[in-house]
Structures are given as structure tokens and as C-alpha cells.
Write an enzyme that holds these catalytic residues in place. Sequence first.
Site, PDB file in Angstrom:
ATOM      1  N   ASP A  68      -8.259  14.665   5.790  1.00  0.00           N
ATOM      2  CA  ASP A  68      -9.449  14.376   6.603  1.00  0.00           C
ATOM      3  C   ASP A  68     -10.650  15.207   6.172  1.00  0.00           C
ATOM      4  O   ASP A  68     -10.518  16.141   5.373  1.00  0.00           O
ATOM      5  CB  ASP A  68      -9.139  14.613   8.096  1.00  0.00           C
ATOM      6  N   ASN A  83      -3.337  19.158  20.702  1.00  0.00           N
ATOM      7  CA  ASN A  83      -3.123  17.978  21.548  1.00  0.00           C
ATOM      8  C   ASN A  83      -2.214  16.957  20.867  1.00  0.00           C
ATOM      9  O   ASN A  83      -2.142  15.806  21.286  1.00  0.00           O
ATOM     10  CB  ASN A  83      -4.474  17.337  21.898  1.00  0.00           C
ATOM     11  N   HIS A 114      -2.512  16.004  17.658  1.00  0.00           N
ATOM     12  CA  HIS A 114      -3.109  15.212  16.581  1.00  0.00           C
ATOM     13  C   HIS A 114      -2.524  15.588  15.222  1.00  0.00           C
ATOM     14  O   HIS A 114      -2.063  16.708  15.016  1.00  0.00           O
ATOM     15  CB  HIS A 114      -4.645  15.253  16.595  1.00  0.00           C
ATOM     16  N   GLU A 159      -6.534  11.457  16.873  1.00  0.00           N
ATOM     17  CA  GLU A 159      -6.546  12.028  18.213  1.00  0.00           C
ATOM     18  C   GLU A 159      -5.722  11.166  19.181  1.00  0.00           C
ATOM     19  O   GLU A 159      -5.481   9.983  18.923  1.00  0.00           O
ATOM     20  CB  GLU A 159      -7.997  12.083  18.722  1.00  0.00           C
TER      21      GLU A 159
HETATM   22  C1  GLP Z   1      -7.420  20.453  12.613  1.00  0.00           C
HETATM   23  C2  GLP Z   1      -7.096  19.538  11.401  1.00  0.00           C
HETATM   24  C3  GLP Z   1      -5.635  19.221  11.340  1.00  0.00           C
HETATM   25  C4  GLP Z   1      -4.860  20.481  11.641  1.00  0.00           C
HETATM   26  C5  GLP Z   1      -5.026  20.815  13.099  1.00  0.00           C
HETATM   27  C6  GLP Z   1      -4.378  22.118  13.523  1.00  0.00           C
HETATM   28  O1  GLP Z   1      -8.433  19.993  13.409  1.00  0.00           O
HETATM   29  N1  GLP Z   1      -7.853  18.337  11.307  1.00  0.00           N
HETATM   30  O2  GLP Z   1      -5.312  18.678  10.072  1.00  0.00           O
HETATM   31  O3  GLP Z   1      -3.493  20.313  11.367  1.00  0.00           O
HETATM   32  O4  GLP Z   1      -6.360  20.708  13.515  1.00  0.00           O
HETATM   33  O5  GLP Z   1      -5.136  23.210  13.124  1.00  0.00           O
HETATM   34  P1  GLP Z   1      -4.575  24.666  13.092  1.00  0.00           P
HETATM   35  O6  GLP Z   1      -3.607  24.713  11.942  1.00  0.00           O
HETATM   36  O7  GLP Z   1      -5.765  25.527  12.822  1.00  0.00           O
HETATM   37  O8  GLP Z   1      -3.919  24.929  14.394  1.00  0.00           O
END
Ligand code: GLP
Length: 241
Positions: A67, A136, A138, A143
Site C-alpha cells: 500500500d 482494527n 486491517h 479497513e
Molecule cells: C499500517 C499499514 C499496515 C500495517 C498496519 C500495522 O497502517 N498500512 O500494512 O500492517 O498498519 O502497523 P504497525 O505494524 O505499525 O502496528
Amino acid sequence: MNLIKAKDYEDMSRKAANLIMAQVTLKPDSVLGLATGSTPMGTYQQLIGYYRQGDLDFSGVRTVNLDEYRGLSRTDSQSYYYFMQEHLFSQINLAPGASFIPDGTNDDAAAVCADYEETIRALGGVDLQLLGLGNNGHIGFNEPAEVFEKETHCVDLAQSTIEANSRFFASVDEVPTQAYTMGIRTIMKAKKILVIVNGAGKADILKQAFYGPITPKVPASILQLHPDVTVIADEAACGKL
Ligand code: GLP
């Protein structure tokens, strides 16, 4: 689903890097699906270490990221393009042009998303997709929603995601409100999936995602249907299992 319990963040990162190393050793021209966020940073650090020791060669590898924020330029330090350069690409021997990330600077969402699907198709699909888990549920930026979005698409970020990710920005107002993300089918088409999860803050969502009902309200729950998923979670994240 294969659940591997790790002691802590370091252990999770090392175990994940070891599986990625095995993938690249067995198939030097692998297509790796990569993720951003705090979770994979230790994994990337390990991979850089293996490369420096001479144990890992990325010269044949291609990468596709999950992404990108819509509207951030590649030179913006918060863009995922910048993140990947900083935390991995600039420190290993990927061939020039071997890495792909949705083009956040292009406002034409339909074109960006169609191009990205075509890029992945032309590469022959993803061999191993690395995933973090959003608070959440995702994955990528898929989302919670009423339906699973299938292909790469432009998404309105959930308020909770904007708030969670604001820790990387000067203020919450600077967090982009939209992103381009691989869709659920794009992710599910990967031959292997490796999910990494750490910390007590992810304990509830880890349980919901892998032991709860399969629902677009918890996007990661779809991974229960994938034939080759490995989850590496540290003790704190496993606390509610
Ligand atoms: C972000 C990314 C995801 C990631 C997630 C968790 O927004 N778009 O690809 O896995 O949120 O992030 P973190 O590893 O900082 O908890």
C-alpha cells in the site's frame, strides 16, 4: 494456519527473517510482498544483517508493497516509498527497478489501481507476502467494511487508523485520509503468507482475526481461508489465545 510463538519482538523478527531467507534461498527470483509499519522493521533489519554477512542475495528478487498513502510524494519522509528505501531497499542489493509500490502521487485512482494489478500479474504473482496486522484487523489498508474489497483500490482510512498512524506525523491533521492498497483477493492470491504480530495491544485482534468468524469487519479474518499462512506472534500478542 501455522502459528509460531516467539518470545519477544526480536525473536519474532528473527524467525520472520529466517523464513524470508529460506524463501529467497530456495527461489532466488522470488516475488516478495512487503509491508510497512513498526512491526516489520526488525525483520528488515535482520534481512539487512543476513545480506551483509553474505548469507542472502537479493539480486534476483522483485518486491511489491501492499500500500501507499494517496497524495504523498516519494520524497515525503512519511510515504511508504521513503520508508522502504530507508528501512530496506537502500541497504540491500535489489536490482534497479525491481521494487514496486502504488504511485501515491498519481491522483487517478482507477489508473493507479489497474496498473498495480497488472504489475503484480506481469511479475507472475507474489510468492511470499509479509503482513502486519492493524489494530482494527486491517491488512494492507483494507479497513473493516461491509464487504471485502477484492482488487487494488483507493480506500478512505478509518479514523482509528489515522490516529494510530499519527505517531509518525507531526500532527494527526497531517495524516493522509486516503491510501491505495492491494485488495483482499490480491493478497489472498499470494502463494504463501507470513503474518507478524507483536505486543499486548494486538492480543485481542490476533484472537479475533484467526479464531473468530470470517468477516469483512475484521479483514484479516479472511486469511483463515488461505492454504499456506504462517503467523509469527510474540508472547504478549498471544496473551489472549
Ligand atoms: C499500517 C499499514 C499496515 C500495517 C498496519 C500495522 O497502517 N498500512 O500494512 O500492517 O498498519 O502497523 P504497525 O505494524 O505499525 O502496528
